[in-house]
Design an enzyme around this catalytic site. Sequence first.
Site, short mmCIF file in Angstrom:
data_model
loop_
_atom_site.label_atom_id
_atom_site.label_comp_id
_atom_site.label_asym_id
_atom_site.label_seq_id
_atom_site.Cartn_x
_atom_site.Cartn_y
_atom_site.Cartn_z
N ARG A 171 -10.32 -2.62 9.87
CA ARG A 171 -8.96 -3.11 9.59
C ARG A 171 -8.45 -3.97 10.75
NH1 ARG A 171 -7.54 1.21 8.10
NH2 ARG A 171 -7.96 0.73 5.92
N THR A 185 0.84 -1.20 0.00
CA THR A 185 0.00 0.00 0.00
C THR A 185 0.87 1.25 0.00
OG1 THR A 185 -1.65 1.27 1.24
CG2 THR A 185 -0.20 -0.12 2.55
N ASP A 221 -7.61 -3.64 0.77
CA ASP A 221 -8.53 -2.81 -0.01
C ASP A 221 -9.72 -2.51 0.88
OD1 ASP A 221 -8.63 -1.57 -2.71
OD2 ASP A 221 -10.67 -2.35 -2.60
N ASN A 231 -0.66 4.02 1.19
CA ASN A 231 -1.43 4.85 2.13
C ASN A 231 -0.78 4.81 3.52
OD1 ASN A 231 -3.37 5.53 4.15
ND2 ASN A 231 -4.99 5.36 2.63
N GLY A 251 -8.48 9.49 5.95
CA GLY A 251 -9.66 9.25 5.13
C GLY A 251 -10.92 9.85 5.73
P1 ITT Z 1 -3.60 1.73 -1.46
O1 ITT Z 1 -4.47 1.30 -2.65
O2 ITT Z 1 -2.24 2.14 -1.85
O3 ITT Z 1 -3.63 0.72 -0.37
P2 ITT Z 1 -5.71 3.69 -1.06
O4 ITT Z 1 -5.95 4.74 -0.04
O5 ITT Z 1 -5.87 4.10 -2.52
O6 ITT Z 1 -4.26 3.08 -0.82
P3 ITT Z 1 -8.03 1.95 -1.24
O7 ITT Z 1 -8.13 1.93 -2.72
O8 ITT Z 1 -8.24 0.67 -0.48
O9 ITT Z 1 -6.60 2.45 -0.74
O10 ITT Z 1 -9.04 3.06 -0.69
C1 ITT Z 1 -9.32 3.12 0.66
C2 ITT Z 1 -10.00 4.44 0.98
O11 ITT Z 1 -11.12 4.19 1.86
C3 ITT Z 1 -9.05 5.34 1.76
O12 ITT Z 1 -8.29 6.16 0.89
C4 ITT Z 1 -10.02 6.12 2.64
O13 ITT Z 1 -10.59 7.17 1.91
C5 ITT Z 1 -11.11 5.08 2.94
N1 ITT Z 1 -10.78 4.33 4.16
C6 ITT Z 1 -10.40 3.04 4.27
N2 ITT Z 1 -10.12 2.72 5.54
C7 ITT Z 1 -10.33 3.83 6.27
C8 ITT Z 1 -10.19 4.14 7.62
O14 ITT Z 1 -9.73 3.25 8.51
N3 ITT Z 1 -10.50 5.37 8.02
C9 ITT Z 1 -10.94 6.29 7.15
N4 ITT Z 1 -11.07 6.09 5.84
C10 ITT Z 1 -10.77 4.86 5.38
#
Ligand code: ITT
Length: 206
Positions: free
Chosen positions: A182, A9, A70, A11, A154
């Site tokens: 998570r 990831t 994801d 993120n 997020g």
């Molecule tokens: P990677 O694909 O690199 O892992 P990403 O942020 O693009 O990073 P995702 O496609 O899985 O990952 O999108 C997840 C989104 O959902 C994330 O960017 C947040 O906006 C939201 N999200 C997921 N888990 C969260 C959390 O614990 N708290 C707040 N928002 C969350």
Amino acid sequence: MSKRVVLATGNIGKIREMQFALEQYGFQVTGQKEYNVPPAIEDGLSFVENAIIKARHAARYTGVSVIADDSGLEVDALRGEPGIYSARYAGDHADDQSNNDKLVQELEGYNNRRARFHCVIVMLDHEFDPTPIICHGCWEGLILEEPRGKNGFGYDPLFYIPELNCTSAQLTLEQKNQISHRAQAMAELISILKRRSQYELDFKQA
Ligand code: ITT
């Protein structure tokens, strides 16, 4: 069982939470950035598909065990949106602020504020691993009209947990990691890994 693992990831918020969960069990965790893994094309139609795509992509570039996440927010009044598109809800160049602003706007006037976070964690031993470990966590809450709290990432500032009377952005990392979507998926993963390593131990002792 190898205790080296790469988190597939980019993120930082996810890395912080997953690292916290895994390091307690002695895993050496590295981000995929250190292996220069280019971004994966997330063209699946479900959290599971996208998690497998990200994990397989990172395994190809790193050659070691990988864990991908994801995740996203499912809002009832928006018929499940933003869902798998949570990271890009406000467009291709979206960030947390613009995604949160869009969510507040889209929900204006709705009384039904029910929503849940989903998290699918996938672990692969190698690129061609035919038996990915797949774990799923789900966390129920309500979407507020205004953000509250500064922690997390997020949609955390808008995600209100009625039982705790606060948003997930008002929880500490430790608190969020006890109950979040998570945290639930990671706990399932860790219990599967523990069971596996127990078998390895039994086998070596026999
Ligand atoms: P990677 O694909 O690199 O892992 P990403 O942020 O693009 O990073 P995702 O496609 O899985 O990952 O999108 C997840 C989104 O959902 C994330 O960017 C947040 O906006 C939201 N999200 C997921 N888990 C969260 C959390 O614990 N708290 C707040 N928002 C969350």
